[in-house]
Enzyme design. Structure first.
Site, PDB file in Angstrom:
ATOM      1  CG  ASN A  10      -1.723   1.234   1.398  1.00 35.49           C
ATOM      2  OD1 ASN A  10      -1.793   2.056   0.481  1.00 35.49           O
ATOM      3  ND2 ASN A  10      -2.351   1.391   2.562  1.00 35.49           N
ATOM      4  CD1 TRP A  11       3.433   0.815  -2.974  1.00 36.29           C
ATOM      5  CD2 TRP A  11       3.796   2.149  -4.741  1.00 36.29           C
ATOM      6  NE1 TRP A  11       4.207   0.124  -3.869  1.00 36.29           N
ATOM      7  CE2 TRP A  11       4.448   0.924  -4.965  1.00 36.29           C
ATOM      8  CE3 TRP A  11       3.872   3.139  -5.724  1.00 36.29           C
ATOM      9  CZ2 TRP A  11       5.179   0.656  -6.122  1.00 36.29           C
ATOM     10  CZ3 TRP A  11       4.599   2.877  -6.881  1.00 36.29           C
ATOM     11  CH2 TRP A  11       5.245   1.652  -7.070  1.00 36.29           C
ATOM     12  CE  LYS A  12      -0.183   3.257   4.677  1.00 36.58           C
ATOM     13  NZ  LYS A  12      -0.185   3.380   6.129  1.00 36.58           N
ATOM     14  CG  HIS A  95      -5.956   2.159   4.786  1.00 33.73           C
ATOM     15  ND1 HIS A  95      -5.556   3.097   5.717  1.00 33.73           N
ATOM     16  CD2 HIS A  95      -4.964   1.234   4.736  1.00 33.73           C
ATOM     17  CE1 HIS A  95      -4.363   2.748   6.186  1.00 33.73           C
ATOM     18  NE2 HIS A  95      -3.988   1.625   5.608  1.00 33.73           N
ATOM     19  CD  GLU A  97      -3.021   5.616   6.496  1.00 33.47           C
ATOM     20  OE1 GLU A  97      -2.923   5.682   5.258  1.00 33.47           O
ATOM     21  OE2 GLU A  97      -2.148   5.070   7.217  1.00 33.47           O
ATOM     22  CD  GLU A 167      -3.766  -2.340   7.069  1.00 28.48           C
ATOM     23  OE1 GLU A 167      -2.642  -2.592   6.616  1.00 28.48           O
ATOM     24  OE2 GLU A 167      -4.382  -1.289   6.826  1.00 28.48           O
ATOM     25  N   GLY A 173       2.201   2.099  10.723  1.00 30.50           N
ATOM     26  CA  GLY A 173       3.217   3.139  10.597  1.00 30.50           C
ATOM     27  C   GLY A 173       3.907   3.488  11.900  1.00 30.50           C
ATOM     28  CB  SER A 213       4.728  -2.161  11.997  1.00 28.49           C
ATOM     29  OG  SER A 213       4.369  -0.801  12.252  1.00 28.49           O
ATOM     30  N   GLY A 234       2.607  -1.219   4.273  1.00 24.07           N
ATOM     31  CA  GLY A 234       2.744   0.198   3.952  1.00 24.07           C
ATOM     32  C   GLY A 234       4.202   0.574   3.748  1.00 24.07           C
ATOM     33  N   GLY A 235       4.823   1.122   4.783  1.00 22.70           N
ATOM     34  CA  GLY A 235       6.182   1.652   4.697  1.00 22.70           C
ATOM     35  C   GLY A 235       7.182   0.734   4.012  1.00 22.70           C
TER      36      GLY A 235
HETATM   37  P1  PGA Z   1       2.552   0.094   7.640  1.00 22.32           P
HETATM   38  O1  PGA Z   1       1.130   0.407   6.960  1.00 22.32           O
HETATM   39  O2  PGA Z   1       3.043  -1.193   7.061  1.00 22.32           O
HETATM   40  O3  PGA Z   1       3.426   1.279   7.266  1.00 22.32           O
HETATM   41  O4  PGA Z   1       2.325   0.014   9.108  1.00 22.32           O
HETATM   42  C1  PGA Z   1       0.209  -0.610   6.722  1.00 22.32           C
HETATM   43  C2  PGA Z   1      -1.034  -0.048   6.093  1.00 22.32           C
HETATM   44  O5  PGA Z   1      -1.499   1.024   6.494  1.00 22.32           O
HETATM   45  O6  PGA Z   1      -1.610  -0.664   5.162  1.00 22.32           O
END
Ligand code: PGA
Length: 248
Positions: A10-12, A95, A97, A167, A173, A213, A234-235
């Site tokens: 997930n590149w966000k 998601h 966010e 999640e 994150g 994470s 994500g990251g």
């Molecule tokens: P993260 O993000 O791996 O940076 O914790 C995961 C996500 O929000 O899909």
């Protein structure tokens, strides 16, 4: 039949179109693994160049959101038909966010899930609790509610194709991964919820990811759990580490 693992980045809101193409070039040789499904979920403006960049590889492309409307006067939104025409196969929906910053409700996410299926896209529907909810001991009740509303009017045949990403919001994150036991407990709870809504066959088929994470160091243990069928990352999906996760 064993479920095929699915590992999605997930590149966000990261990478311009030209940076996205560069990242694809870096990651393509690192994420070769035909035993798992590999998906890059990228910002809308990166979709077309990324689809072009990963042509002929094992990588599928996903979107990070989409509209539940078909078309029309919805400035700034992107439809399922647009994604399909571009070659997108998956779409992240709900998601945390987007639930937080865009005030998306489970009812709206349900409309998106139905729209995705109607158009032949595979939804990756996210759910997860806050730290306060976990401390109150209501994690499973909350997640079950998110799943039940998110899957309203979804048929068993559709649900079998779906992906759910668990999640925990406090793990996204933050570098604070859920323990393997915590992650497995909730993913198992989600599968039991699907068995209650549908049946055992549907619960056995649906794929459930853990996200929060995930990195090259913790992926193997997480993905070895009975009810964890991969990860939403994500990251670490923006770095060479993603290759280690895919080849856990
Ligand atoms: P993260 O993000 O791996 O940076 O914790 C995961 C996500 O929000 O899909």
């Amino acid at each position: 039949m064993a479920r095929k693992k699915i590992i999605a980045g997930n590149w966000k809101m990261n990478k311009t179109p030209s940076e996205a193409v560069e990242l694809c070039k870096e990651l393509i040789p690192l994420v070769k693994n035909d035993d798992v499904d590999v998906v890059f979920c990228v910002p809308a403006i990166d979709i077309i160049p990324v689809i072009d960049a990963v042509k002929g590889t094992n990588i599928q492309v996903g979107a990070e959101d989409m509209s539940f409307e078909d078309k029309g006067a919805f400035t700034g939104q992107i439809s399922a038909a647009m994604l399909v025409d571009a070659g997108v196969k998956y779409v992240i929906l709900g998601h945390s966010e987007r639930r937080e910053y865009n005030h998306e409700t489970s009812e709206e996410i349900n409309k998106k899930v139905l729209k995705a299926f109607e158009n032949g896209l595979t939804p990756i529907m996210c759910c997860g609790e806050t730290l306060a909810q976990r401390e109150q001991g209501i994690t499973l009740d909350w997640i079950r509610q998110q799943v039940k509303v998110g899957f309203q009017n979804v048929t068993a045949d559709q649900a079998k194709q779906a992906v759910i990403a668990y999640e925990p919001i406090w793990a996204i994150g933050t570098g604070k991964t859920a323990t393997t036991e915590q992650a497995e407990e909730v993913c198992k709870g989600i599968r039991e919820c699907i068995a209650e809504i549908y049946d055992d066959a549907t619960a056995a088929a649906i794929r459930i990811q853990y996200g929060g994470s995930v990195n090259g160091g913790n992926a193997a243990e997480l993905f070895a759990q009975a009810d964890i069928d991969g990860g939403l990352v994500g990251g670490a999906s923006l770095k060479a580490d993603f290759g280690k996760i895919v080849n856990y």
